[in-house]
Design an enzyme around this catalytic site. Structure first.
Site, PDB file in Angstrom:
ATOM      1  N   ASN A 117     -52.171 -43.125  38.529  1.00  0.00           N
ATOM      2  CA  ASN A 117     -51.357 -42.253  37.644  1.00  0.00           C
ATOM      3  C   ASN A 117     -51.615 -41.007  37.272  1.00  0.00           C
ATOM      4  OD1 ASN A 117     -49.821 -41.298  35.305  1.00  0.00           O
ATOM      5  ND2 ASN A 117     -50.393 -43.072  33.916  1.00  0.00           N
ATOM      6  N   ARG A 140     -47.428 -43.716  39.720  1.00  0.00           N
ATOM      7  CA  ARG A 140     -46.459 -43.112  38.869  1.00  0.00           C
ATOM      8  C   ARG A 140     -45.968 -41.755  39.433  1.00  0.00           C
ATOM      9  NH1 ARG A 140     -48.235 -38.921  34.757  1.00  0.00           N
ATOM     10  NH2 ARG A 140     -45.984 -38.650  33.599  1.00  0.00           N
ATOM     11  N   HIS A 200     -41.875 -39.996  30.560  1.00  0.00           N
ATOM     12  CA  HIS A 200     -42.740 -40.978  29.881  1.00  0.00           C
ATOM     13  C   HIS A 200     -41.876 -42.300  29.646  1.00  0.00           C
ATOM     14  CE1 HIS A 200     -44.867 -37.242  28.039  1.00  0.00           C
ATOM     15  NE2 HIS A 200     -45.629 -37.490  28.958  1.00  0.00           N
ATOM     16  N   ARG A 219     -47.086 -26.305  27.614  1.00  0.00           N
ATOM     17  CA  ARG A 219     -45.735 -25.957  27.933  1.00  0.00           C
ATOM     18  C   ARG A 219     -45.043 -25.705  26.692  1.00  0.00           C
ATOM     19  NH1 ARG A 219     -44.588 -31.784  30.779  1.00  0.00           N
ATOM     20  NH2 ARG A 219     -46.765 -31.938  31.480  1.00  0.00           N
ATOM     21  N   ILE A 243     -53.114 -37.767  22.232  1.00  0.00           N
ATOM     22  CA  ILE A 243     -53.211 -37.114  20.586  1.00  0.00           C
ATOM     23  C   ILE A 243     -52.737 -38.148  19.803  1.00  0.00           C
ATOM     24  CG2 ILE A 243     -52.348 -35.359  19.180  1.00  0.00           C
ATOM     25  CD1 ILE A 243     -52.071 -33.610  21.673  1.00  0.00           C
ATOM     26  N   ASN A 269     -55.393 -41.035  19.062  1.00  0.00           N
ATOM     27  CA  ASN A 269     -56.528 -40.603  18.884  1.00  0.00           C
ATOM     28  C   ASN A 269     -56.914 -39.375  17.529  1.00  0.00           C
ATOM     29  OD1 ASN A 269     -58.389 -41.930  20.606  1.00  0.00           O
ATOM     30  ND2 ASN A 269     -57.194 -40.868  22.295  1.00  0.00           N
ATOM     31  N   GLU A 282     -49.269 -47.519  30.729  1.00  0.00           N
ATOM     32  CA  GLU A 282     -48.442 -47.194  31.882  1.00  0.00           C
ATOM     33  C   GLU A 282     -48.807 -47.990  33.111  1.00  0.00           C
ATOM     34  OE1 GLU A 282     -49.194 -42.946  31.406  1.00  0.00           O
ATOM     35  OE2 GLU A 282     -46.949 -42.730  30.896  1.00  0.00           O
TER      36      GLU A 282
HETATM   37  P1  ADP Z   1     -52.018 -36.347  30.084  1.00  0.00           P
HETATM   38  O1  ADP Z   1     -51.773 -37.916  30.509  1.00  0.00           O
HETATM   39  O2  ADP Z   1     -50.586 -35.939  29.851  1.00  0.00           O
HETATM   40  O3  ADP Z   1     -52.727 -35.737  30.877  1.00  0.00           O
HETATM   41  P2  ADP Z   1     -53.347 -37.811  27.621  1.00  0.00           P
HETATM   42  O4  ADP Z   1     -52.082 -38.653  27.053  1.00  0.00           O
HETATM   43  O5  ADP Z   1     -54.509 -38.267  28.449  1.00  0.00           O
HETATM   44  O6  ADP Z   1     -52.632 -36.549  28.424  1.00  0.00           O
HETATM   45  O7  ADP Z   1     -53.510 -36.850  26.477  1.00  0.00           O
HETATM   46  C1  ADP Z   1     -54.752 -35.720  26.455  1.00  0.00           C
HETATM   47  C2  ADP Z   1     -54.900 -35.047  25.353  1.00  0.00           C
HETATM   48  O8  ADP Z   1     -55.266 -35.989  24.198  1.00  0.00           O
HETATM   49  C3  ADP Z   1     -55.655 -33.973  25.205  1.00  0.00           C
HETATM   50  O9  ADP Z   1     -55.170 -32.565  25.000  1.00  0.00           O
HETATM   51  C4  ADP Z   1     -56.821 -34.047  24.331  1.00  0.00           C
HETATM   52  O10 ADP Z   1     -56.729 -33.239  23.602  1.00  0.00           O
HETATM   53  C5  ADP Z   1     -56.240 -35.085  23.334  1.00  0.00           C
HETATM   54  N1  ADP Z   1     -57.156 -36.055  22.711  1.00  0.00           N
HETATM   55  C6  ADP Z   1     -58.053 -37.039  23.274  1.00  0.00           C
HETATM   56  N2  ADP Z   1     -58.583 -37.559  22.333  1.00  0.00           N
HETATM   57  C7  ADP Z   1     -58.536 -36.921  21.098  1.00  0.00           C
HETATM   58  C8  ADP Z   1     -58.854 -36.995  19.871  1.00  0.00           C
HETATM   59  N3  ADP Z   1     -59.824 -37.970  19.554  1.00  0.00           N
HETATM   60  N4  ADP Z   1     -58.498 -36.069  18.928  1.00  0.00           N
HETATM   61  C9  ADP Z   1     -57.561 -35.382  19.032  1.00  0.00           C
HETATM   62  N5  ADP Z   1     -56.812 -35.288  20.475  1.00  0.00           N
HETATM   63  C10 ADP Z   1     -57.578 -35.875  21.366  1.00  0.00           C
END
Ligand code: ADP
Length: 397
Positions: free
Chosen positions: A9, A90, A179, A239, A330, A333, A384
């Site tokens: 993915n 993916r 998504h 973006r 985000i 977390n 996913e």
């Molecule tokens: P993608 O798959 O689109 O690359 P993710 O779903 O892995 O993205 O999310 C990545 C984002 O999650 C990052 O911008 C990161 O800042 C955010 N993130 C991860 N852990 C935390 C946290 N504890 N607090 C705030 N944001 C977080």
């Protein structure tokens, strides 16, 4: 008969992987290469015997992919690449041709490549994974699982843009949404854990680096914030999301930049990164906001405002709301972002969260709504990869 399915993915800045034994759905190993192209990139691997996270510099996706595949042997997850029977990839954009997952043939590879014009940050990375792994894994059949498929249930009046109709009939310009694999997983999970009634009117906030809001009625997507490409909708890590389309020509003339250059800026240097002029990472932005950084605060305020716009609109189109879900990096977390969103909704609808539950939540599915709330607010870890493993298994058997 059991099969080992490798799931790849590739996101805009990360590659998540899992090796899954099917049909038992046992995860043999999982992990990710994170923050590709930054000075804090890392590799992680978790299985029965290991739980490791290494800080390693990955300057591009190819380096990350090769490191992942080598690690399966290095950490004795498998003893030979022949053990892998299927590989699920993916793929971000399936256009109108792919309303379900498919085995990858030369024709499919060509179509995914052509659709790259609509998803420049994703389809090329997804295809790269296939091109590298088809040579390394001698026994594996490869399957493409499209992020657009789940949204093929959106009705014509919702997916049609108000531009000359021939752009749709001749050029297939319409809303596709992304998504979808995550939304399908979340929809099934809400139904499974909270029951049918709680899953009837659903709004899913998938907040990763790429981010979208989706409205689901009775298990089917009825609208989603991303559009023809993953550039549309809410503000994201890098973006811009929806902006007045005239801005593109205006910047182009003012700054003597081509449309391609302006679009690259809107894809890679806008959103949270563009506004904060510091980072796309929400962890860093929240920290900066707390130390009084005004640009970080503005970036977060704009981000929240645009999420609330969509939730409000989808509330109307759904005719109410049973469950609001936060998911992805985000959404899963950041208790602060969840709280800011729900605080904005409180004045209009009967929604509330338990602050303690919101701060502490760690389970796969957590209902963080307070006893006053008539709407469930859930934090759900999206998976996913498991959806991709299921589709791959179904197609290779
Ligand atoms: P993608 O798959 O689109 O690359 P993710 O779903 O892995 O993205 O999310 C990545 C984002 O999650 C990052 O911008 C990161 O800042 C955010 N993130 C991860 N852990 C935390 C946290 N504890 N607090 C705030 N944001 C977080």
């Amino acid at each position: 008969m059991t099969n080992k399915i490798l799931v790849m993915n590739s996101g805009s800045s990360s590659i998540k992987y899992q090796l899954v034994e099917m049909p038992s759905e046992k995860i043999l190993v999982k992990g990710m290469v994170d923050a590709i192209g930054t000075d804090h990139s890392s590799f992680s691997l978790v299985n029965d015997k290991n739980k490791l996270k290494e800080s390693l510099l990955f300057s591009n996706h190819e380096e990350g992919l090769k490191y992942i595949i080598n690690s399966l042997l290095k950490y004795h997850v498998i003893s030979d690449y022949c053990e892998i029977d299927g590989c699920g990839h993916r793929v971000a954009h399936g256009g109108e041709n792919f309303n379900q997952s498919v085995l990858i043939s030369d024709d499919v590879e060509r179509e995914i490549d052509q659709l790259g014009i609509l998803a420049p940050m994703h389809n090329p990375m997804n295809l790269l994974g296939y091109q590298i792994l088809k040579d390394i894994l001698p026994n594996a059949k490869h399957v493409a699982v499209f992020d657009t498929s789940f949204h093929q249930t959106i009705s014509k009046d919702f997916y049609t843009y108000p531009i000359s109709y021939h752009y749709y009939t001749e050029d297939h310009i319409r809303k596709y949404g992304f998504h979808g694999t995550s939304c399908k997983y979340i929809t099934l999970k809400v139904n499974e854990t909270l029951g049918y009634e709680a899953s009837r009117r659903l709004i899913i906030c998938h907040l990763g680096n790429g981010a979208s809001i989706t409205a689901v009625r009775d298990g089917k997507s009825i609208d989603t914030s991303m559009g023809l490409t993953p550039l549309g909708g809410i503000a994201m890590g890098t973006r811009c999301g929806n902006i007045d389309p005239s801005i593109i020509e205006y910047i182009s003339q003012l700054k003597h930049k081509s449309v391609t250059e302006v679009l690259a800026e809107l894809n890679y240097q806008s959103g949270l990164l563009g506004l904060s002029e510091n980072s796309y990472d929400m962890r860093i932005l929240c920290e900066s906001m707390h130390t009084g950084n005004k640009k970080a605060k503005l970036a977060i305020d704009v981000y929240i405002k645009r999420i609330v716009d969509y939730i409000g609109s989808y509330y109307m189109h759904l005719g109410g709301l049973d469950t609001l879900v936060f998911t992805a990096g985000i959404g899963e977390n950041s208790f602060e972002i969840r709280k800011m969103v729900v605080d904005r909704l409180k004045g209009a609808v009967n929604i509330d969260i338990d602050e303690d539950k919101n701060k502490k939540c760690s389970k796969e599915v957590e209902n963080i709504s307070s006893s006053h709330s008539t709407i469930n607010v859930c934090v759900i870890k999206t998976n996913e990869e498991m959806m991709i493993a299921k589709d791959t298994y179904r197609l290779i058997c």
